[in-house]
Design a protein around this motif. Structure first.
Motif, PDB file in Angstrom:
ATOM      1  N   TRP A  21       0.823  -1.199   0.000  1.00 23.84           N
ATOM      2  CA  TRP A  21       0.000   0.000   0.000  1.00 23.84           C
ATOM      3  C   TRP A  21       0.862   1.257   0.000  1.00 23.84           C
ATOM      4  CZ3 TRP A  21      -4.323   2.646  -0.572  1.00 23.84           C
ATOM      5  CH2 TRP A  21      -4.437   3.879   0.043  1.00 23.84           C
ATOM      6  N   VAL A  22       1.830   1.317   0.895  1.00 28.00           N
ATOM      7  CA  VAL A  22       2.671   2.517   1.002  1.00 28.00           C
ATOM      8  C   VAL A  22       3.425   2.764  -0.292  1.00 28.00           C
ATOM      9  CG1 VAL A  22       4.671   3.515   2.160  1.00 28.00           C
ATOM     10  CG2 VAL A  22       2.872   2.422   3.514  1.00 28.00           C
ATOM     11  N   ALA A  23       3.963   1.702  -0.890  1.00 33.22           N
ATOM     12  CA  ALA A  23       4.701   1.857  -2.143  1.00 33.22           C
ATOM     13  C   ALA A  23       3.796   2.383  -3.252  1.00 33.22           C
ATOM     14  CB  ALA A  23       5.324   0.520  -2.548  1.00 33.22           C
ATOM     15  N   ALA A  24       2.582   1.829  -3.342  1.00 30.78           N
ATOM     16  CA  ALA A  24       1.652   2.264  -4.379  1.00 30.78           C
ATOM     17  C   ALA A  24       1.184   3.698  -4.132  1.00 30.78           C
ATOM     18  CB  ALA A  24       0.454   1.314  -4.432  1.00 30.78           C
ATOM     19  N   PHE A  25       0.911   4.035  -2.880  1.00 33.58           N
ATOM     20  CA  PHE A  25       0.465   5.386  -2.550  1.00 33.58           C
ATOM     21  C   PHE A  25       1.558   6.400  -2.879  1.00 33.58           C
ATOM     22  CE2 PHE A  25      -0.143   9.103   0.030  1.00 33.58           C
ATOM     23  CZ  PHE A  25      -1.516   9.295   0.057  1.00 33.58           C
ATOM     24  N   ARG A  26       2.777   6.125  -2.456  1.00 30.27           N
ATOM     25  CA  ARG A  26       3.880   7.055  -2.712  1.00 30.27           C
ATOM     26  C   ARG A  26       4.080   7.267  -4.210  1.00 30.27           C
ATOM     27  NH1 ARG A  26       8.275   7.420   1.722  1.00 30.27           N
ATOM     28  NH2 ARG A  26       9.379   8.370  -0.025  1.00 30.27           N
ATOM     29  N   GLN A  27       3.966   6.179  -4.964  1.00 30.85           N
ATOM     30  CA  GLN A  27       4.151   6.279  -6.410  1.00 30.85           C
ATOM     31  C   GLN A  27       3.101   7.197  -7.025  1.00 30.85           C
ATOM     32  OE1 GLN A  27       3.139   2.834  -8.936  1.00 30.85           O
ATOM     33  NE2 GLN A  27       5.189   3.028  -9.822  1.00 30.85           N
ATOM     34  N   GLN A  28       1.845   7.013  -6.629  1.00 28.81           N
ATOM     35  CA  GLN A  28       0.772   7.846  -7.170  1.00 28.81           C
ATOM     36  C   GLN A  28       0.904   9.301  -6.698  1.00 28.81           C
ATOM     37  OE1 GLN A  28      -1.325   7.116  -9.456  1.00 28.81           O
ATOM     38  NE2 GLN A  28      -1.063   4.901  -9.564  1.00 28.81           N
ATOM     39  N   TRP A  29       1.250   9.513  -5.453  1.00 21.94           N
ATOM     40  CA  TRP A  29       1.411  10.858  -4.908  1.00 21.94           C
ATOM     41  C   TRP A  29       2.554  11.593  -5.606  1.00 21.94           C
ATOM     42  CZ3 TRP A  29      -1.451  13.432  -1.136  1.00 21.94           C
ATOM     43  CH2 TRP A  29      -0.889  14.581  -0.585  1.00 21.94           C
ATOM     44  N   ASP A  30       3.683  10.898  -5.769  1.00 23.94           N
ATOM     45  CA  ASP A  30       4.837  11.508  -6.437  1.00 23.94           C
ATOM     46  C   ASP A  30       4.509  11.863  -7.884  1.00 23.94           C
ATOM     47  OD1 ASP A  30       6.455  11.382  -4.207  1.00 23.94           O
ATOM     48  OD2 ASP A  30       7.413   9.496  -4.780  1.00 23.94           O
ATOM     49  N   ARG A  31       3.828  10.961  -8.559  1.00 25.40           N
ATOM     50  CA  ARG A  31       3.476  11.209  -9.960  1.00 25.40           C
ATOM     51  C   ARG A  31       2.535  12.402 -10.071  1.00 25.40           C
ATOM     52  NH1 ARG A  31       1.043   6.080 -12.353  1.00 25.40           N
ATOM     53  NH2 ARG A  31       3.223   5.426 -12.231  1.00 25.40           N
ATOM     54  N   HIS A  32       1.590  12.489  -9.153  1.00 24.18           N
ATOM     55  CA  HIS A  32       0.614  13.572  -9.191  1.00 24.18           C
ATOM     56  C   HIS A  32       1.294  14.927  -9.019  1.00 24.18           C
ATOM     57  CE1 HIS A  32      -3.321  15.483  -8.568  1.00 24.18           C
ATOM     58  NE2 HIS A  32      -2.772  16.129  -7.542  1.00 24.18           N
ATOM     59  N   PHE A  33       2.154  15.074  -8.030  1.00 19.52           N
ATOM     60  CA  PHE A  33       2.778  16.367  -7.773  1.00 19.52           C
ATOM     61  C   PHE A  33       3.890  16.679  -8.776  1.00 19.52           C
ATOM     62  CE2 PHE A  33       0.445  16.134  -3.867  1.00 19.52           C
ATOM     63  CZ  PHE A  33       0.195  17.463  -3.559  1.00 19.52           C
ATOM     64  N   ASP A  34       4.478  15.650  -9.341  1.00 24.27           N
ATOM     65  CA  ASP A  34       5.458  15.881 -10.407  1.00 24.27           C
ATOM     66  C   ASP A  34       4.755  16.432 -11.643  1.00 24.27           C
ATOM     67  OD1 ASP A  34       7.827  15.949 -11.827  1.00 24.27           O
ATOM     68  OD2 ASP A  34       7.816  13.810 -12.291  1.00 24.27           O
TER      69      ASP A  34
END
Length: 387
Positions: A21-34
């Motif tokens: 979960w944490v890995a998937a969340f971080r990936q989506q969050w990073d992609r969104h703000f990038d």
């Protein structure tokens, strides 16, 4: 006797493998703000913001506001822009994370059984997500049909503390409208659920991955099971979290007050919201803390209960938030007093005109109970209490 059950969500009602979960969340969050701002590794800023919850003396900001302020400072972006970006993240990218979760077997049956027994059932999940995202996770757990039946759902927008702070559970209990020893917490984490709940006198049941919810579901189907959980004697360590959590519950309730509601009285014999707040503020120093100081400085004193204030106490201020802030300042002085006590001082005896033989610990605990009595009164005035 149990009157309310607080249910943890992640890995209690909803399978949510932490690492995945944490890995998937971080990936989506990073992609969104990038994509939005060209900011790389934005999830580190979020992690730092979450780690900052509970770390400073309580300012009684919502967790959402605290996280937002921390992100704005670390990302060097205007608060409004980050707020809009967070909202779009939870409306879009966040929903793809459902694939990393799955409902827990017996979750719906457990909730249905508890509700059928006329118990107050609340979702006590770590309040790191906004209300919309938290409700989505409840749907992911297969519990969408119960959304309107939960007495309370903790989320980042209505809570001021987070797990594993015991004050989080104190705030939640106050919002639900019960006493800690009338409450059962069901959760999987000893650190986040069991230990902090027990710290303020709440009964607990730890869910283990090997057994899931079957044992607790079997337990709550036994006749009169809720009567087997007996009241627990107050403990000194429970007081400070309860006194802080009660203040937080007031801030949460007052956020829902409309301008025309402050001085409305539901009945000629009932107080308005402003009168409730004035009573809490004015009695903190002159009644509650004064009583504790009397017990501390005199041998076996007699404590006379003040006369009932009656239905027509005058409002003490024009601004309800100013009254709450004044109450908060007095409350912090009370907490400081309690924090200075030596172990043997908690048992200093006294005689009370209503309670009879008592001691300093019982009188201090009555202060927390007095809070919750008027928090429930305020909740009823607003029409926000669970039935």
């Amino acid at each position: 006797m149990i009157k309310a059950v607080l249910l943890d969500l992640d890995n209690t009602l909803l399978h949510n493998p932490d690492r995945e979960w944490v890995a998937a969340f971080r990936q989506q969050w990073d992609r969104h703000f990038d994509t939005c701002y060209g900011i790389e590794n934005a999830s580190s800023a979020l992690r730092n913001a979450i780690d900052g919850l509970n770390s400073a003396p309580p300012a009684y900001n919502t967790n959402a506001a605290t996280i937002l302020d921390a992100l704005a400072a670390e990302m060097s972006l205007e608060r409004e822009r980050i707020s809009a970006s967070i909202a779009s993240f939870y409306q879009e990218s966040y929903r793809s994370l459902q694939s990393t979760t799955s409902p827990v077997i017996m979750a719906a049956e457990l909730v249905e059984t508890l509700l059928a027994q006329n118990l107050l059932v609340a979702i006590a999940t770590n309040p790191l997500f906004p209300e919309s995202a938290t409700r989505e996770r409840i749907v992911w757990a297969g519990l969408g049909e119960f959304l309107t039946e939960f007495a309370f759902i903790t989320n980042s927008e209505n809570m001021h503390f987070a797990k594993p702070s015991p004050a989080y559970f104190a705030e939640t209990v106050a919002r639900v409208g019960v006493e800690p020893d009338e409450t059962l917490v069901i959760g999987d984490s000893k650190r986040n659920d069991i230990d902090p709940a027990r710290a303020i006198g709440i009964h607990t049941w730890q869910v283990h991955a090997s057994d899931g919810l079957r044992p607790i579901h079997k337990r709550v189907r036994e006749a009169s099971w809720e009567q087997d959980f007996l009241p627990q004697p107050p403990q000194p360590g429970a007081l400070s979290p309860q006194l802080k959590g009660n203040i937080a519950a007031l801030y949460g309730l007052l956020a829902e007050v409309k301008p025309n509601q402050w001085r409305q009285r539901p009945d000629p014999n009932e107080w308005s919201i402003m009168q409730i707040l004035c009573h809490l503020w004015q009695s903190e120093e002159s009644v509650h803390r004064a009583r504790l100081q009397t017990i501390l400085h005199h041998a076996d004193p007699f404590i006379a209960a003040p006369p009932p204030p009656g239905p027509d106490i005058p409002p003490c201020h024009e601004n309800g938030y100013e009254v709450l802030y004044c109450f908060q300042q007095e409350r912090e002085a009370t907490i400081d007093l309690l924090s200075s006590l030596k172990p043997m001082q908690w048992g200093r005896p006294a005689r009370h005109s209503i309670f009879g033989l008592t001691d300093l610990l019982e009188m201090a605990y009555f202060t927390a109970q007095h809070d919750r009595l008027h928090i429930t009164q305020l909740c009823q005035t607003l029409g926000k209490c669970a039935e």
